[in-house]
Design an enzyme around this catalytic site. Structure first.
Site, PDB file in Angstrom:
ATOM      1  N   HIS A  13       0.661   5.279   1.123  1.00  0.00           N
ATOM      2  CA  HIS A  13      -0.079   6.232   1.943  1.00  0.00           C
ATOM      3  C   HIS A  13      -0.121   7.571   1.210  1.00  0.00           C
ATOM      4  O   HIS A  13       0.919   8.049   0.736  1.00  0.00           O
ATOM      5  CB  HIS A  13       0.641   6.479   3.272  1.00  0.00           C
ATOM      6  CG  HIS A  13       0.804   5.265   4.146  1.00  0.00           C
ATOM      7  ND1 HIS A  13       0.061   5.058   5.280  1.00  0.00           N
ATOM      8  CD2 HIS A  13       1.645   4.199   4.054  1.00  0.00           C
ATOM      9  CE1 HIS A  13       0.441   3.924   5.864  1.00  0.00           C
ATOM     10  NE2 HIS A  13       1.402   3.380   5.138  1.00  0.00           N
TER      11      HIS A  13
ATOM     12  N   HIS B 253       0.842  -1.200   0.000  1.00  0.00           N
ATOM     13  CA  HIS B 253       0.000   0.000   0.000  1.00  0.00           C
ATOM     14  C   HIS B 253       0.870   1.239   0.000  1.00  0.00           C
ATOM     15  O   HIS B 253       1.952   1.249   0.596  1.00  0.00           O
ATOM     16  CB  HIS B 253      -0.940   0.026   1.207  1.00  0.00           C
ATOM     17  CG  HIS B 253      -0.252  -0.211   2.512  1.00  0.00           C
ATOM     18  ND1 HIS B 253       0.143  -1.467   2.929  1.00  0.00           N
ATOM     19  CD2 HIS B 253       0.139   0.643   3.490  1.00  0.00           C
ATOM     20  CE1 HIS B 253       0.722  -1.375   4.105  1.00  0.00           C
ATOM     21  NE2 HIS B 253       0.751  -0.103   4.463  1.00  0.00           N
TER      22      HIS B 253
HETATM   23  P1  5GP Z   1       1.922   0.345   7.274  1.00  0.00           P
HETATM   24  O1  5GP Z   1       2.383   0.495   8.670  1.00  0.00           O
HETATM   25  O2  5GP Z   1       1.866  -1.128   6.905  1.00  0.00           O
HETATM   26  O3  5GP Z   1       2.684   1.146   6.256  1.00  0.00           O
HETATM   27  O4  5GP Z   1       0.480   0.939   7.187  1.00  0.00           O
HETATM   28  C1  5GP Z   1      -0.673   0.239   7.557  1.00  0.00           C
HETATM   29  C2  5GP Z   1      -1.746   1.271   7.735  1.00  0.00           C
HETATM   30  O5  5GP Z   1      -2.978   0.602   7.824  1.00  0.00           O
HETATM   31  C3  5GP Z   1      -1.586   2.118   8.989  1.00  0.00           C
HETATM   32  O6  5GP Z   1      -1.515   3.478   8.633  1.00  0.00           O
HETATM   33  C4  5GP Z   1      -2.826   1.788   9.809  1.00  0.00           C
HETATM   34  O7  5GP Z   1      -3.338   2.917  10.459  1.00  0.00           O
HETATM   35  C5  5GP Z   1      -3.782   1.255   8.772  1.00  0.00           C
HETATM   36  N1  5GP Z   1      -4.722   0.257   9.254  1.00  0.00           N
HETATM   37  C6  5GP Z   1      -4.469  -0.752  10.137  1.00  0.00           C
HETATM   38  N2  5GP Z   1      -5.567  -1.526  10.278  1.00  0.00           N
HETATM   39  C7  5GP Z   1      -6.516  -0.987   9.475  1.00  0.00           C
HETATM   40  C8  5GP Z   1      -7.871  -1.350   9.191  1.00  0.00           C
HETATM   41  O8  5GP Z   1      -8.425  -2.330   9.712  1.00  0.00           O
HETATM   42  N3  5GP Z   1      -8.539  -0.566   8.298  1.00  0.00           N
HETATM   43  C9  5GP Z   1      -7.962   0.526   7.706  1.00  0.00           C
HETATM   44  N4  5GP Z   1      -8.716   1.218   6.849  1.00  0.00           N
HETATM   45  N5  5GP Z   1      -6.690   0.899   7.959  1.00  0.00           N
HETATM   46  C10 5GP Z   1      -5.989   0.144   8.825  1.00  0.00           C
END
Ligand code: 5GP
Length: 147
Positions: free
Chosen positions: A109, A107
């Site tokens: 952001h 993903h």
């Molecule tokens: P990462 O840390 O992997 O780059 O980002 C994961 C993102 O997913 C984080 O910004 C977190 O807030 C978001 N996130 C975690 N669980 C969920 C969820 O159940 N639904 C949504 N929409 N976002 C989530």
């Protein structure tokens, strides 16, 4: 989880893609799905995920998918900018737990930024109000559709 390993189809974004978990959708086509981050680091924090590839991170995305996926990331960023009129947009992406990744489906952001408003710390922000996320998703979706 390191850079190397198998894709876990039980991750939360895979569940969202399969319709097994809810999300506030801002954009969807055959290549990508964009939805509101549940723990936003700024108002309008949106995630863009690829639909076709079981890629845990950007390094695993097949060559042929990179262009189409990045086009959607840009399209969503433009939609966020049109919808919310921020002063700037931060786009970031983590690969592997030591790099800060917490969900292991690729993903990007997309985070709108306003002058004088620092971004929240990734992983330390509270859950957003769901009515706010619903309204933001609708606004961003309308801006993308209108483009
Ligand atoms: P990462 O840390 O992997 O780059 O980002 C994961 C993102 O997913 C984080 O910004 C977190 O807030 C978001 N996130 C975690 N669980 C969920 C969820 O159940 N639904 C949504 N929409 N976002 C989530």
């Amino acid at each position: 989880m390191s850079l190397h390993g198998d894709y876990d189809a039980g991750n939360i974004f895979a569940k969202i893609l399969r319709g097994e978990a809810p999300c506030f959708k801002a954009f969807e086509d055959e290549v990508a799905l964009a939805f509101m981050d549940l723990f936003p680091v700024a108002k309008g924090h949106t995630l863009v995920i690829p639909k076709r590839a079981a890629a845990r991170n950007f390094l695993e995305l097949p060559d042929a998918e990179v262009g189409p996926y990045m086009q959607r990331v840009q399209r969503v960023a433009k939609g966020v900018a049109r919808a919310l009129e921020p002063d700037g947009v931060t786009i970031f992406q983590f690969n592997g737990a030591p790099a800060g990744q917490t969900v292991f489906h690729l993903h990007f952001h997309v985070v709108p930024r306003w002058e004088g408003e620092p971004m929240g710390q990734h992983g330390k922000t509270p859950m957003a109000d769901k009515a706010d996320l619903e309204a933001l998703a609708a606004k961003i979706s309308a801006a993308i559709t209108a483009s």
